[in-house]
Design a protein around this motif. Structure first.
Motif, short mmCIF file in Angstrom:
data_model
loop_
_atom_site.label_atom_id
_atom_site.label_comp_id
_atom_site.label_asym_id
_atom_site.label_seq_id
_atom_site.Cartn_x
_atom_site.Cartn_y
_atom_site.Cartn_z
N PHE A 134 2.85 0.61 12.98
CA PHE A 134 3.58 0.20 14.17
C PHE A 134 2.66 0.23 15.38
O PHE A 134 1.99 1.24 15.62
N THR A 135 2.63 -0.87 16.12
CA THR A 135 1.77 -0.97 17.29
C THR A 135 2.62 -1.41 18.49
O THR A 135 3.24 -2.48 18.43
N PRO A 136 2.65 -0.62 19.56
CA PRO A 136 3.42 -1.05 20.74
C PRO A 136 2.78 -2.29 21.37
O PRO A 136 1.56 -2.45 21.37
N SER A 137 3.63 -3.16 21.89
CA SER A 137 3.11 -4.33 22.59
C SER A 137 2.56 -3.90 23.95
O SER A 137 2.90 -2.82 24.44
N PRO A 138 1.71 -4.72 24.55
CA PRO A 138 1.14 -4.34 25.85
C PRO A 138 2.20 -4.06 26.92
O PRO A 138 2.01 -3.21 27.77
N ASP A 139 3.33 -4.77 26.87
CA ASP A 139 4.37 -4.55 27.88
C ASP A 139 5.30 -3.38 27.53
O ASP A 139 6.21 -3.06 28.28
N GLN A 140 5.08 -2.75 26.36
CA GLN A 140 5.84 -1.59 25.89
C GLN A 140 7.32 -1.88 25.61
O GLN A 140 8.09 -0.96 25.39
N ASN A 141 7.73 -3.16 25.64
CA ASN A 141 9.12 -3.50 25.38
C ASN A 141 9.39 -3.83 23.90
O ASN A 141 10.52 -3.98 23.50
N ARG A 142 8.32 -4.00 23.14
CA ARG A 142 8.47 -4.36 21.74
C ARG A 142 7.47 -3.56 20.91
O ARG A 142 6.51 -3.02 21.42
N THR A 143 7.71 -3.55 19.60
CA THR A 143 6.79 -2.92 18.67
C THR A 143 6.47 -3.91 17.57
O THR A 143 7.37 -4.53 17.01
N HIS A 144 5.20 -4.06 17.28
CA HIS A 144 4.75 -4.92 16.18
C HIS A 144 4.67 -4.06 14.92
O HIS A 144 4.02 -3.02 14.92
N ALA A 145 5.36 -4.49 13.86
CA ALA A 145 5.35 -3.76 12.60
C ALA A 145 4.61 -4.57 11.55
O ALA A 145 4.86 -5.77 11.39
#
Length: 128
Positions: free
Chosen positions: A64-75
């Motif tokens: 899991f990686t947080p997106s730069p804007d912290q509103n989403r997570t890349h799984a």
């Protein structure tokens, strides 16, 4: 899996969860034994690997990686599954793809439920 596995036991320790299950063997009238261990590695990685059973290989890794804007997570899901019984490669791939799609839909549904519950809790106004 085309048919749902039967969970025989779930044991959680301080650092891992062991799941013992019986997995229906596709079109055969037998169940495959599958015992896995799942561990959280660092804050952004979950690994599940084979402990024992009727599989030559069984590994799932979620990252899991947080997106730069912290509103989403890349799984990202990496997996390697090889039952000890023979089956055509195309059939195994179809089963795995179907299982992943179902798993992701369940996750999406759960996340949606959690957001609805959070929104309901935030919208409550207490009157003294």
């Amino acid at each position: 899996f085309p048919q749902k596995p039967v969970i025989n036991s779930i044991n959680t320790t301080e650092n891992q969860t062991i799941v013992d299950m019986a997995v229906p063997a596709f079109f055969l009238p037998i169940n495959l034994e599958l015992v896995t261990a799942t561990q959280e590695q660092a804050p952004h990685r979950i690994e599940t690997h084979l402990v024992k059973g009727d599989f030559d290989q069984y590994t799932w890794v979620w990252e899991f990686t947080p997106s730069p804007d912290q509103n989403r997570t890349h799984a990202t899901l990496s997996l390697s599954v090889k039952p000890a019984i023979w089956a055509p490669q195309w059939f195994l791939q179809w089963i795995i793809e179907k299982d992943i799609q179902e798993h992701l839909l369940m996750l999406q549904h759960k996340i949606h439920e959690m957001h609805q519950l959070k929104d309901q809790q935030n919208s409550r106004v207490e009157i003294p």
